[in-house]
Motif scaffolding. Structure first.
Motif, PDB file in Angstrom:
ATOM      1  N   GLU A   6       0.842  -1.183   0.000  1.00 50.25           N
ATOM      2  CA  GLU A   6       0.000   0.000   0.000  1.00 50.25           C
ATOM      3  C   GLU A   6       0.887   1.246   0.000  1.00 50.25           C
ATOM      4  O   GLU A   6       1.785   1.359   0.844  1.00 50.25           O
ATOM      5  CB  GLU A   6      -0.871  -0.032   1.255  1.00 50.25           C
ATOM      6  N   LEU A   7       0.610   2.166  -0.907  1.00 50.85           N
ATOM      7  CA  LEU A   7       1.435   3.372  -0.998  1.00 50.85           C
ATOM      8  C   LEU A   7       1.340   4.185   0.287  1.00 50.85           C
ATOM      9  O   LEU A   7       0.246   4.452   0.788  1.00 50.85           O
ATOM     10  CB  LEU A   7       0.976   4.218  -2.191  1.00 50.85           C
ATOM     11  N   PHE A   8       2.494   4.582   0.811  1.00 54.51           N
ATOM     12  CA  PHE A   8       2.529   5.361   2.049  1.00 54.51           C
ATOM     13  C   PHE A   8       2.948   6.804   1.767  1.00 54.51           C
ATOM     14  O   PHE A   8       2.343   7.744   2.267  1.00 54.51           O
ATOM     15  CB  PHE A   8       3.498   4.703   3.042  1.00 54.51           C
ATOM     16  N   LEU A   9       3.986   6.974   0.963  1.00 52.59           N
ATOM     17  CA  LEU A   9       4.444   8.324   0.594  1.00 52.59           C
ATOM     18  C   LEU A   9       5.221   8.253  -0.712  1.00 52.59           C
ATOM     19  O   LEU A   9       6.062   7.378  -0.906  1.00 52.59           O
ATOM     20  CB  LEU A   9       5.337   8.909   1.716  1.00 52.59           C
ATOM     21  N   SER A  13       9.353  13.894   1.825  1.00 51.99           N
ATOM     22  CA  SER A  13       9.322  13.881   0.358  1.00 51.99           C
ATOM     23  C   SER A  13      10.093  15.065  -0.200  1.00 51.99           C
ATOM     24  O   SER A  13      10.432  16.008   0.512  1.00 51.99           O
ATOM     25  CB  SER A  13       7.882  13.919  -0.146  1.00 51.99           C
ATOM     26  N   LEU A  14      10.330  14.991  -1.499  1.00 51.19           N
ATOM     27  CA  LEU A  14      10.912  16.092  -2.264  1.00 51.19           C
ATOM     28  C   LEU A  14      10.182  17.407  -2.041  1.00 51.19           C
ATOM     29  O   LEU A  14      10.758  18.479  -2.170  1.00 51.19           O
ATOM     30  CB  LEU A  14      10.708  15.788  -3.755  1.00 51.19           C
ATOM     31  N   PHE A  15       8.889  17.301  -1.768  1.00 52.25           N
ATOM     32  CA  PHE A  15       8.042  18.483  -1.682  1.00 52.25           C
ATOM     33  C   PHE A  15       7.865  18.942  -0.245  1.00 52.25           C
ATOM     34  O   PHE A  15       7.040  19.802   0.054  1.00 52.25           O
ATOM     35  CB  PHE A  15       6.688  18.181  -2.338  1.00 52.25           C
ATOM     36  N   GLY A  16       8.646  18.342   0.655  1.00 49.68           N
ATOM     37  CA  GLY A  16       8.621  18.779   2.047  1.00 49.68           C
ATOM     38  C   GLY A  16       7.572  18.089   2.898  1.00 49.68           C
ATOM     39  O   GLY A  16       7.460  18.373   4.088  1.00 49.68           O
ATOM     40  N   GLU A  17       6.805  17.181   2.292  1.00 49.83           N
ATOM     41  CA  GLU A  17       5.810  16.460   3.093  1.00 49.83           C
ATOM     42  C   GLU A  17       6.527  15.486   4.029  1.00 49.83           C
ATOM     43  O   GLU A  17       7.420  14.750   3.592  1.00 49.83           O
ATOM     44  CB  GLU A  17       4.831  15.697   2.192  1.00 49.83           C
ATOM     45  N   GLU A  18       6.125  15.499   5.293  1.00 47.05           N
ATOM     46  CA  GLU A  18       6.764  14.636   6.292  1.00 47.05           C
ATOM     47  C   GLU A  18       5.765  13.631   6.828  1.00 47.05           C
ATOM     48  O   GLU A  18       4.613  13.988   7.118  1.00 47.05           O
ATOM     49  CB  GLU A  18       7.266  15.479   7.467  1.00 47.05           C
ATOM     50  N   LYS A  19       6.189  12.389   6.946  1.00 49.23           N
ATOM     51  CA  LYS A  19       5.340  11.371   7.556  1.00 49.23           C
ATOM     52  C   LYS A  19       6.208  10.473   8.429  1.00 49.23           C
ATOM     53  O   LYS A  19       7.407  10.320   8.185  1.00 49.23           O
ATOM     54  CB  LYS A  19       4.642  10.510   6.492  1.00 49.23           C
TER      55      LYS A  19
END
Lengths: 63, 63
Positions: B15-18, B35-41
């Motif tokens: 399942e895709l997480f990020l 992520s590259l776009f600054g999204e943090e998980k």
């Protein structure tokens, strides 16, 4: 291609451990790495950080 | 570019997480991803395997 290079991080330095890494698998107290070319190495320690854009795997010894 | 996609591995599925992950940092019992776009998980579990050529980070829940 998207292979990564693995470095061992020490005080103020990074030492190349394995180039062109394809597979990285954390195991119990160690990290298994396999290169594009089938070279296999095991690092006694752990992953500190992976920086995909910089294509770096940073490994560190246990504290 | 060399960004990776993170998936949570379950029984018979992924399942895709990020997407477009740049930074992966194992922490105590969890994995921090950015992520590259600054999204943090943060994933509560651990890295099972990273497949650089397939651009996949496989995450698994603790057993």
């Amino acid at each position: 291609m998207c292979e990564l290079n693995a470095f061992v991080v020490g005080p103020g330095k990074e030492e190349l451990f394995l180039e062109s890494v394809d597979i990285i698998r954390p195991e119990d107290g160690s990290v298994y790495l396999r290169s594009l070319f089938g070279e296999e190495k095991r690092f006694e320690g752990r992953i500190k950080e992976i920086q995909a854009i910089k294509r770096k795997i940073l490994l560190e010894c246990p504290k």
